[in-house]
Write a protein that holds these residues in place. Structure first.
Motif, PDB file in Angstrom:
ATOM      1  N   THR A 104       0.831  -1.212   0.000  1.00  9.95           N
ATOM      2  CA  THR A 104       0.000   0.000   0.000  1.00  9.95           C
ATOM      3  C   THR A 104       0.858   1.251   0.000  1.00  9.95           C
ATOM      4  O   THR A 104       0.554   2.225  -0.707  1.00  9.95           O
ATOM      5  N   ALA A 105       1.935   1.268   0.799  1.00 10.92           N
ATOM      6  CA  ALA A 105       2.802   2.449   0.874  1.00 10.92           C
ATOM      7  C   ALA A 105       3.442   2.746  -0.485  1.00 10.92           C
ATOM      8  O   ALA A 105       3.460   3.896  -0.945  1.00 10.92           O
ATOM      9  N   HIS A 106       3.971   1.715  -1.158  1.00  4.49           N
ATOM     10  CA  HIS A 106       4.585   1.925  -2.483  1.00  4.49           C
ATOM     11  C   HIS A 106       3.522   2.337  -3.507  1.00  4.49           C
ATOM     12  O   HIS A 106       3.788   3.181  -4.377  1.00  4.49           O
ATOM     13  N   TYR A 107       2.330   1.759  -3.410  1.00  5.85           N
ATOM     14  CA  TYR A 107       1.249   2.116  -4.336  1.00  5.85           C
ATOM     15  C   TYR A 107       0.869   3.582  -4.178  1.00  5.85           C
ATOM     16  O   TYR A 107       0.718   4.312  -5.179  1.00  5.85           O
ATOM     17  N   LEU A 108       0.750   4.072  -2.952  1.00  4.83           N
ATOM     18  CA  LEU A 108       0.374   5.468  -2.719  1.00  4.83           C
ATOM     19  C   LEU A 108       1.476   6.424  -3.161  1.00  4.83           C
ATOM     20  O   LEU A 108       1.193   7.519  -3.646  1.00  4.83           O
ATOM     21  N   LEU A 109       2.741   6.008  -3.014  1.00  6.59           N
ATOM     22  CA  LEU A 109       3.839   6.834  -3.535  1.00  6.59           C
ATOM     23  C   LEU A 109       3.733   6.935  -5.052  1.00  6.59           C
ATOM     24  O   LEU A 109       3.941   8.011  -5.645  1.00  6.59           O
ATOM     25  N   GLY A 110       3.373   5.823  -5.700  1.00  5.16           N
ATOM     26  CA  GLY A 110       3.159   5.850  -7.148  1.00  5.16           C
ATOM     27  C   GLY A 110       2.010   6.768  -7.528  1.00  5.16           C
ATOM     28  O   GLY A 110       2.081   7.493  -8.527  1.00  5.16           O
ATOM     29  N   ARG A 111       0.927   6.770  -6.736  1.00  5.74           N
ATOM     30  CA  ARG A 111      -0.203   7.655  -7.018  1.00  5.74           C
ATOM     31  C   ARG A 111       0.223   9.117  -6.893  1.00  5.74           C
ATOM     32  O   ARG A 111      -0.222   9.973  -7.658  1.00  5.74           O
ATOM     33  N   CYS A 146      -5.209  -5.303  -7.037  1.00  4.84           N
ATOM     34  CA  CYS A 146      -5.957  -5.030  -8.272  1.00  4.84           C
ATOM     35  C   CYS A 146      -5.857  -3.554  -8.646  1.00  4.84           C
ATOM     36  O   CYS A 146      -5.727  -3.207  -9.830  1.00  4.84           O
ATOM     37  N   SER A 147      -5.921  -2.685  -7.637  1.00  5.94           N
ATOM     38  CA  SER A 147      -5.792  -1.243  -7.901  1.00  5.94           C
ATOM     39  C   SER A 147      -4.437  -0.924  -8.522  1.00  5.94           C
ATOM     40  O   SER A 147      -4.343  -0.090  -9.433  1.00  5.94           O
ATOM     41  N   HIS A 174      -7.323 -11.614 -12.791  1.00 10.01           N
ATOM     42  CA  HIS A 174      -6.963 -12.822 -12.035  1.00 10.01           C
ATOM     43  C   HIS A 174      -7.066 -12.590 -10.529  1.00 10.01           C
ATOM     44  O   HIS A 174      -7.670 -13.399  -9.801  1.00 10.01           O
ATOM     45  N   PHE A 175      -6.504 -11.493 -10.041  1.00 11.42           N
ATOM     46  CA  PHE A 175      -6.498 -11.249  -8.598  1.00 11.42           C
ATOM     47  C   PHE A 175      -7.861 -10.782  -8.093  1.00 11.42           C
ATOM     48  O   PHE A 175      -8.181 -10.987  -6.919  1.00 11.42           O
ATOM     49  N   ALA A 176      -8.660 -10.169  -8.960  1.00 12.05           N
ATOM     50  CA  ALA A 176     -10.033  -9.856  -8.570  1.00 12.05           C
ATOM     51  C   ALA A 176     -10.812 -11.153  -8.342  1.00 12.05           C
ATOM     52  O   ALA A 176     -11.624 -11.257  -7.413  1.00 12.05           O
ATOM     53  N   GLN A 177     -10.557 -12.149  -9.181  1.00 15.07           N
ATOM     54  CA  GLN A 177     -11.191 -13.464  -8.993  1.00 15.07           C
ATOM     55  C   GLN A 177     -10.711 -14.102  -7.690  1.00 15.07           C
ATOM     56  O   GLN A 177     -11.504 -14.701  -6.950  1.00 15.07           O
ATOM     57  N   ARG A 178      -9.412 -13.948  -7.377  1.00 14.59           N
ATOM     58  CA  ARG A 178      -8.885 -14.467  -6.107  1.00 14.59           C
ATOM     59  C   ARG A 178      -9.549 -13.778  -4.917  1.00 14.59           C
ATOM     60  O   ARG A 178      -9.682 -14.367  -3.842  1.00 14.59           O
ATOM     61  N   ASP A 179      -9.956 -12.528  -5.145  1.00 19.54           N
ATOM     62  CA  ASP A 179     -10.600 -11.741  -4.081  1.00 19.54           C
ATOM     63  C   ASP A 179     -12.106 -11.968  -4.043  1.00 19.54           C
ATOM     64  O   ASP A 179     -12.811 -11.285  -3.302  1.00 19.54           O
ATOM     65  N   HIS A 180     -12.585 -12.909  -4.872  1.00 22.48           N
ATOM     66  CA  HIS A 180     -14.021 -13.218  -4.974  1.00 22.48           C
ATOM     67  C   HIS A 180     -14.838 -12.007  -5.438  1.00 22.48           C
ATOM     68  O   HIS A 180     -15.995 -11.861  -5.072  1.00 22.48           O
ATOM     69  N   ASP A 181     -14.213 -11.156  -6.238  1.00 24.38           N
ATOM     70  CA  ASP A 181     -14.890  -9.991  -6.804  1.00 24.38           C
ATOM     71  C   ASP A 181     -15.176 -10.298  -8.276  1.00 24.38           C
ATOM     72  O   ASP A 181     -14.401  -9.959  -9.171  1.00 24.38           O
TER      73      ASP A 181
END
Length: 584
Positions: A104-111, A146-147, A174-181
């Protein structure tokens, strides 16, 4: 559902307001985590309200609070204008966080980099975030993963990299399916269609369209199923399959929910008017085709190239040479403008990549310099610490030798003093038993008494002139104290003190600490055991040593010390007895 949307955040806010203490803060953050994906605006308000408690947060709680706050801001589409806080969180969670927190921290830095227009650095952060994810863990945050892949795919599309975009959307699905979404899993497949179209892979476009339509239908999303068709419609019309395209158009216009009563499509989807015009051209209804091509002109999409191209086809069908020339020229101008934009975008992307490479190189050099400086500092600090330890050891040993020598000297002085006093008392006793007519013996004893009194006065004067700590050292260095210390070591052949030993110890107190002797050892309110414990406590013997010398349990010693402290000083405590005795 609306009641839940309103009441649930209120309930969480009540929990937050009631929070006191570290565990309560952590429970409050856990409650925020449970709503942040579905109600990010409510989560952000709750996190902001926690700021009044932030001074009480531990470092871990503060960092988790800040991470959730940035996550909520990102989900509420609040732009980031700085990366400073994001970098702090990345550094902290890289060392102290879970795999989900690091991701999450690396993702938010990317955002943050994305909002600041630094696309290459943003992409690098997204790749770092993906590497942090532990997809085998049962608690893996697939939602955030997924985000990350969704943002990567969007960036690849913007940089005209369709193959990379397809790969990212595949991982997203693929990972949305793993998340049951299920919905997001289908959406990830749907979003691959434009990239396949960009690659001119119309077969995969049609295949994915049919697959997504089937899945949306099976899982109860009829409007999304009908909305899947625009790209497939355009492909079929260009291939002359207008009947199949017409079936899709009917479902698209009738079931997608994207058209109003006047047949106008939802904003942002006006490109469909071009497909509508093509359909009417295929069915030889040129007037209707012109209507939709001109309708497309109102939205200036794609530099109006599609609209001009459609109108050019209309007037070509009508054989209107002037209009053909007009729209041919307009098509050419629009196409040149599109190509110029593409070149400009490519130059911007190249410039960004160049800047990123240059910054990365500079960052690498600075990191190397920082690492070298760090090692130099470590070496200097290590040398200084080593020298400091050597100096401390040297001076400590010197102090210890001097202290032992002085303690021995003072102990000897105190022993000589006690010996002189004992001899004096012995002579007095002998003198008392002498008969009066034995003048010669009396004179000899009197001379010895005068001599010993002189020695005693000298010792008393020296002893009284000593500082308190030296007096204490003299007492502790006396033979009788050493004798008790040896017995307290608990050696195999050690014996318990005899009555004579106790009498000698009391005699030492009577001569060296008369105030203590008078106040404690002559106090009839104290028992023999209590007086013995007071003497040993005054001489710094521990509870364990006292219990060994008295053959009592440690608890019994503690209880007795408490009783003595109550009798003498009115304090119901064992620990303060020694301090009180030292004052006497």
């Amino acid at each position: 559902m609306r009641a839940v949307r309103v009441l649930f955040p209120i309930f969480v806010l009540y929990v937050l307001i009631a929070c006191t203490g570290q565990r309560s803060h952590e429970r409050a953050l856990q409650n925020v985590r449970s709503i942040i994906n579905e109600y990010p605006d409510s989560a952000l308000r709750l996190l902001d309200s926690m700021e009044v408690y932030s001074d009480d947060f531990s470092e871990s709680t503060r960092m988790q609070w800040l991470l959730l706050q940035l996550s909520a801001q990102n989900k509420c589409y609040i732009d980031f204008h700085s990366d400073s806080l994001h970098k702090i969180l990345v550094d902290y969670f890289d060392h102290h966080g879970t795999s989900n927190e690091r991701m999450t921290a690396h993702y938010l830095l990317g955002r943050a980099y994305s909002d600041m227009g630094e696309a290459p650095m943003a992409l690098r952060c997204y790749q770092d975030a993906v590497e942090c994810a532990d997809t085998m863990a049962t608690d893996c945050d697939f939602y955030t993963l997924c985000s990350v892949y969704g943002q990567m795919a969007t960036m690849f599309n913007a940089q005209h990299l369709p193959k990379e975009a397809i790969e990212s959307w595949e991982r997203y699905s693929h990972f949305a399916q793993r998340d049951h979404d299920t919905f997001s899993s289908i959406k990830g497949k749907e979003l691959q269609i434009p990239s396949y179209y960009h690659l001119n892979d119309t077969a995969n476009c049609l295949k994915l369209t049919e697959e997504c339509h089937r899945l949306y239908t099976v899982y109860g999303y009829p409007e999304e199923a009908a909305s899947i068709y625009p790209t497939a419609i355009l492909i079929l019309l260009r291939n002359g399959q207008w009947q199949r395209a017409h079936q899709m158009m009917q479902e698209y216009e009738g079931k997608s929910g994207l058209f109003d009563d006047d047949g106008n499509i939802a904003s942002g989807r006006e490109k469909y008017y071009y497909s509508k015009g093509l359909y009417y051209m295929e069915t030889h209804r040129v007037d209707s085709a012109e209507y939709f091509f001109r309708k497309l002109l109102n939205f200036q999409r794609n530099r109006n190239y599609d609209a001009y191209k459609g109108l050019h086809a209309v007037y070509h069908e009508r054989r209107n040479v002037d209009s053909i020339m007009k729209y041919s020229t307009l098509c050419e101008q629009a196409l040149d403008s599109i190509q110029a934009d593409d070149q400009s975008d490519a130059m911007i992307a190249t410039h960004s990549l160049y800047n990123y490479s240059r910054q990365e190189k500079m960052a690498g050099q600075k990191a190397l310099e920082a690492e070298q400086t760090k090692w130099r500092m470590k070496l200097v600090v290590s040398i200084v610490l080593f020298l400091a330890v050597l100096l401390f050891f040297f001076f400590y040993q010197r102090y210890k030798r001097l202290r032992l020598s002085k303690e021995k000297e003072l102990g000897q002085m105190n022993s000589d003093y006690l010996t002189a006093v004992s001899k004096y008392e012995q002579i007095i006793q002998e003198l008392q038993v002498l008969e009066v007519d034995k003048e010669q013996a009396i004179q000899r004893k009197q001379e010895e008494i005068s001599k010993l009194l002189g020695q005693i006065d000298g010792y008393k004067k020296k002893f009284e002139e000593l500082p308190n700590h030296d007096k204490e050292a003299a007492i502790m260095g006396s033979d009788i104290v050493h004798s008790f210390q040896e017995m307290a070591k608990g050696n195999r052949d050690a014996k318990l003190p005899t009555d004579g030993d106790w009498q000698r110890l009391m005699g030492m107190f009577a001569k060296s600490l008369p105030t203590f002797y008078e106040g404690i050892l002559t106090n009839d309110a104290l028992t023999k055991l209590e007086k013995q414990i007071c003497m040993l406590c005054r001489l710094n013997f521990s509870n364990g040593q006292i219990s060994m010398l008295l053959d009592k349990s440690t608890q019994s010693v503690t209880n007795t010390k408490t009783k003595v402290n109550i009798k003498l000083f009115g304090q119901k405590s064992a620990t303060s007895l020694k301090k009180n005795l030292m004052r006497m």
